[in-house]
Design a protein around this motif. Structure first.
Motif, PDB file in Angstrom:
ATOM      1  N   HIS A 207       1.073  -1.290  -0.043  1.00 51.60           N
ATOM      2  CA  HIS A 207       0.067   0.020  -0.036  1.00 51.60           C
ATOM      3  C   HIS A 207       0.677   1.366  -0.102  1.00 51.60           C
ATOM      4  O   HIS A 207       0.609   2.304  -0.714  1.00 51.60           O
ATOM      5  CB  HIS A 207      -0.882  -0.028   1.319  1.00 51.60           C
ATOM      6  N   ARG A 208       1.918   1.035   0.898  1.00 54.39           N
ATOM      7  CA  ARG A 208       2.756   2.430   0.754  1.00 54.39           C
ATOM      8  C   ARG A 208       3.387   2.563  -0.536  1.00 54.39           C
ATOM      9  O   ARG A 208       3.517   3.925  -0.843  1.00 54.39           O
ATOM     10  CB  ARG A 208       4.132   2.344   2.006  1.00 54.39           C
ATOM     11  N   VAL A 209       3.926   1.570  -0.906  1.00 55.68           N
ATOM     12  CA  VAL A 209       4.411   1.727  -2.648  1.00 55.68           C
ATOM     13  C   VAL A 209       3.529   2.305  -3.405  1.00 55.68           C
ATOM     14  O   VAL A 209       3.798   3.420  -4.282  1.00 55.68           O
ATOM     15  CB  VAL A 209       4.946   0.364  -3.031  1.00 55.68           C
ATOM     16  N   ASN A 210       2.154   1.781  -3.571  1.00 61.76           N
ATOM     17  CA  ASN A 210       1.144   2.540  -4.237  1.00 61.76           C
ATOM     18  C   ASN A 210       0.635   3.875  -4.082  1.00 61.76           C
ATOM     19  O   ASN A 210       0.589   4.392  -4.945  1.00 61.76           O
ATOM     20  CB  ASN A 210      -0.200   1.411  -4.274  1.00 61.76           C
ATOM     21  N   ILE A 211       0.678   4.122  -2.840  1.00 55.49           N
ATOM     22  CA  ILE A 211       0.304   5.605  -2.495  1.00 55.49           C
ATOM     23  C   ILE A 211       1.496   6.597  -3.101  1.00 55.49           C
ATOM     24  O   ILE A 211       0.887   7.432  -3.521  1.00 55.49           O
ATOM     25  CB  ILE A 211       0.377   5.567  -0.944  1.00 55.49           C
ATOM     26  N   SER A 212       2.789   6.001  -2.656  1.00 55.79           N
ATOM     27  CA  SER A 212       4.032   7.032  -3.295  1.00 55.79           C
ATOM     28  C   SER A 212       3.682   7.237  -4.661  1.00 55.79           C
ATOM     29  O   SER A 212       3.983   8.211  -5.366  1.00 55.79           O
ATOM     30  CB  SER A 212       5.287   6.318  -2.742  1.00 55.79           C
ATOM     31  N   ARG A 213       3.413   5.935  -5.371  1.00 58.18           N
ATOM     32  CA  ARG A 213       3.432   6.069  -6.797  1.00 58.18           C
ATOM     33  C   ARG A 213       2.405   6.945  -7.427  1.00 58.18           C
ATOM     34  O   ARG A 213       2.413   7.852  -8.329  1.00 58.18           O
ATOM     35  CB  ARG A 213       3.171   4.591  -7.248  1.00 58.18           C
ATOM     36  N   LYS A 214       0.987   6.715  -6.676  1.00 53.79           N
ATOM     37  CA  LYS A 214      -0.066   7.545  -7.085  1.00 53.79           C
ATOM     38  C   LYS A 214       0.154   9.282  -6.845  1.00 53.79           C
ATOM     39  O   LYS A 214      -0.148   9.929  -7.618  1.00 53.79           O
ATOM     40  CB  LYS A 214      -1.267   6.982  -6.461  1.00 53.79           C
ATOM     41  N   LEU A 215       1.010   9.241  -5.699  1.00 51.98           N
ATOM     42  CA  LEU A 215       1.170  10.702  -5.446  1.00 51.98           C
ATOM     43  C   LEU A 215       2.427  11.314  -5.915  1.00 51.98           C
ATOM     44  O   LEU A 215       2.743  12.403  -5.571  1.00 51.98           O
ATOM     45  CB  LEU A 215       1.128  10.843  -3.814  1.00 51.98           C
ATOM     46  N   ASN A 216       3.214  10.452  -6.718  1.00 53.84           N
ATOM     47  CA  ASN A 216       4.375  11.018  -7.247  1.00 53.84           C
ATOM     48  C   ASN A 216       5.466  11.494  -6.377  1.00 53.84           C
ATOM     49  O   ASN A 216       6.011  12.392  -6.433  1.00 53.84           O
ATOM     50  CB  ASN A 216       4.147  12.085  -8.211  1.00 53.84           C
ATOM     51  N   LEU A 217       5.456  10.684  -5.345  1.00 58.17           N
ATOM     52  CA  LEU A 217       6.355  10.752  -4.080  1.00 58.17           C
ATOM     53  C   LEU A 217       7.655   9.978  -4.278  1.00 58.17           C
ATOM     54  O   LEU A 217       7.666   8.936  -4.935  1.00 58.17           O
ATOM     55  CB  LEU A 217       5.759  10.650  -2.780  1.00 58.17           C
ATOM     56  N   SER A 218       9.131  10.534  -4.124  1.00 57.48           N
ATOM     57  CA  SER A 218      10.102   9.605  -4.270  1.00 57.48           C
ATOM     58  C   SER A 218      11.019  10.173  -3.136  1.00 57.48           C
ATOM     59  O   SER A 218      11.008  11.466  -2.688  1.00 57.48           O
ATOM     60  CB  SER A 218      10.733   9.966  -5.517  1.00 57.48           C
ATOM     61  N   GLY A 219      11.951   9.320  -2.688  1.00 60.62           N
ATOM     62  CA  GLY A 219      12.747   9.415  -1.476  1.00 60.62           C
ATOM     63  C   GLY A 219      12.279   8.603  -0.286  1.00 60.62           C
ATOM     64  O   GLY A 219      11.296   8.458  -0.327  1.00 60.62           O
ATOM     65  N   PRO A 220      13.341   8.308   0.486  1.00 60.59           N
ATOM     66  CA  PRO A 220      12.983   7.237   1.742  1.00 60.59           C
ATOM     67  C   PRO A 220      11.893   7.846   2.636  1.00 60.59           C
ATOM     68  O   PRO A 220      11.090   7.133   3.207  1.00 60.59           O
ATOM     69  CB  PRO A 220      14.514   7.044   2.379  1.00 60.59           C
ATOM     70  N   ASN A 221      12.038   9.072   2.665  1.00 62.87           N
ATOM     71  CA  ASN A 221      10.881   9.840   3.876  1.00 62.87           C
ATOM     72  C   ASN A 221      10.044  10.634   3.274  1.00 62.87           C
ATOM     73  O   ASN A 221       9.323  11.360   4.012  1.00 62.87           O
ATOM     74  CB  ASN A 221      12.004  10.544   4.858  1.00 62.87           C
ATOM     75  N   SER A 222       9.759  10.646   1.859  1.00 58.23           N
ATOM     76  CA  SER A 222       8.775  11.354   1.387  1.00 58.23           C
ATOM     77  C   SER A 222       7.400  11.339   1.538  1.00 58.23           C
ATOM     78  O   SER A 222       6.635  12.115   1.975  1.00 58.23           O
ATOM     79  CB  SER A 222       9.093  11.546  -0.264  1.00 58.23           C
ATOM     80  N   LEU A 223       7.133   9.978   1.791  1.00 58.21           N
ATOM     81  CA  LEU A 223       5.742   9.484   2.101  1.00 58.21           C
ATOM     82  C   LEU A 223       5.373  10.306   3.673  1.00 58.21           C
ATOM     83  O   LEU A 223       4.333  10.653   3.913  1.00 58.21           O
ATOM     84  CB  LEU A 223       5.451   8.100   2.021  1.00 58.21           C
ATOM     85  N   ILE A 224       6.200   9.968   4.637  1.00 60.15           N
ATOM     86  CA  ILE A 224       5.928  10.330   5.891  1.00 60.15           C
ATOM     87  C   ILE A 224       5.836  11.775   5.890  1.00 60.15           C
ATOM     88  O   ILE A 224       5.023  12.382   6.535  1.00 60.15           O
ATOM     89  CB  ILE A 224       7.234   9.821   6.920  1.00 60.15           C
ATOM     90  N   ASN A 225       6.778  12.568   5.065  1.00 63.98           N
ATOM     91  CA  ASN A 225       6.736  13.997   5.233  1.00 63.98           C
ATOM     92  C   ASN A 225       5.481  14.414   4.878  1.00 63.98           C
ATOM     93  O   ASN A 225       5.065  15.531   5.323  1.00 63.98           O
ATOM     94  CB  ASN A 225       8.061  14.398   4.432  1.00 63.98           C
ATOM     95  N   PHE A 226       4.893  13.910   3.736  1.00 65.61           N
ATOM     96  CA  PHE A 226       3.845  14.554   3.143  1.00 65.61           C
ATOM     97  C   PHE A 226       2.449  14.162   3.996  1.00 65.61           C
ATOM     98  O   PHE A 226       1.811  15.070   4.241  1.00 65.61           O
ATOM     99  CB  PHE A 226       3.542  13.518   1.848  1.00 65.61           C
ATOM    100  N   ALA A 227       2.530  12.975   4.859  1.00 67.18           N
ATOM    101  CA  ALA A 227       1.462  12.648   5.774  1.00 67.18           C
ATOM    102  C   ALA A 227       1.367  13.695   6.686  1.00 67.18           C
ATOM    103  O   ALA A 227       0.419  13.739   7.267  1.00 67.18           O
ATOM    104  CB  ALA A 227       1.662  11.256   6.184  1.00 67.18           C
ATOM    105  N   LEU A 228       2.579  13.918   7.132  1.00 67.10           N
ATOM    106  CA  LEU A 228       2.812  14.728   8.319  1.00 67.10           C
ATOM    107  C   LEU A 228       2.347  16.368   7.851  1.00 67.10           C
ATOM    108  O   LEU A 228       1.575  16.896   8.613  1.00 67.10           O
ATOM    109  CB  LEU A 228       4.339  14.944   8.875  1.00 67.10           C
ATOM    110  N   ARG A 229       2.653  16.669   6.909  1.00 70.43           N
ATOM    111  CA  ARG A 229       2.357  17.716   5.982  1.00 70.43           C
ATOM    112  C   ARG A 229       0.648  17.927   5.954  1.00 70.43           C
ATOM    113  O   ARG A 229       0.236  18.770   6.291  1.00 70.43           O
ATOM    114  CB  ARG A 229       3.046  17.988   4.811  1.00 70.43           C
TER     115      ARG A 229
END
Length: 210
Positions: free
Chosen positions: A182-204
């Motif tokens: 799910h994390r991989v799919n979320i990052s792909r759909k949101l065009n996020l890249s980088g080891p902490n990009s998903l966490i940073n986006f979620a916090l934002r």
């Protein structure tokens, strides 16, 4: 005319005026203060891009000035250069550990002063560009949230709440592998890249809607 604003905090009048004259000669805007207290007030009022501060000051010293200014969110991107007649490693280490960007030991040359300023300006420009790119990436991701499935949104919510993959798997009664997918799919759909990009986006995301 360069829009960079530089604050000089130096109690020795002749040196303060000399530094100010050199900086103005190179096209930068300058304000100055003769003490730590006055320097803090000027910094909070004018929000300079760079602060050049002597360590040995009447009243509060340069270390105290830096400590106080670090508490202001408006000055987080302001570069800080220490001036001192001391050249011991302990003083240098103390200043850098506190968050100073550079350290000039008196007497210093005009070239050393200007080179330090230029280096700080280049670093600030790179930081600003990086932040702008990150903000654009976040805005794009926000626009793409509608592409997430209901389960993916639940996972994203849990990530924003600070839960780890094992904890999210337990709460949603699925395997860790499923959450990782799910994390991989979320990052792909949101065009996020980088080891902490998903966490940073979620916090934002959480910060915007909390």
């Amino acid at each position: 005319m360069n829009n960079t604003l530089i604050l000089i905090i130096e109690d020795e009048k002749s040196l303060r005026e000399n530094i100010s004259e050199i900086i103005r000669h190179y096209g930068y805007r300058v304000i100055s203060a003769p003490s730590g207290e006055d320097g803090v007030k000027a910094a909070l009022e004018f929000i300079p891009n760079i602060i050049i501060c002597d360590i040995m000051l009447p009243g509060i010293d340069g270390f105290d000035v830096l400590t106080r200014l670090k508490q202001s969110s408006q000055l987080l991107s302001t570069a800080f250069i220490f001036l001192t007649a001391k050249s011991t490693r302990s003083d240098t280490r103390t200043g850098m550990n506190m968050g100073a960007d550079d350290y000039l030991t008196k007497p210093f040359t005009k070239e050393e002063l200007i080179n330090s300023i230029k280096a700080r300006i280049e670093k600030l420009a790179k930081t600003l560009n990086t932040q702008n790119e990150r903000d654009k990436s976040i805005e794009t991701a926000l626009d793409n949230i509608l592409a997430l499935t209901k389960t993916e949104r639940k996972v994203l919510t849990k990530i924003s709440e600070g839960f780890t993959t094992p904890q999210i798997a337990q709460k949603l009664s699925v395997s860790q592998k499923t959450i990782e997918n799910h994390r991989v799919n979320i990052s792909r759909k949101l065009n996020l890249s980088g080891p902490n990009s998903l966490i940073n986006f979620a916090l934002r995301l959480r910060g915007q809607y909390s």
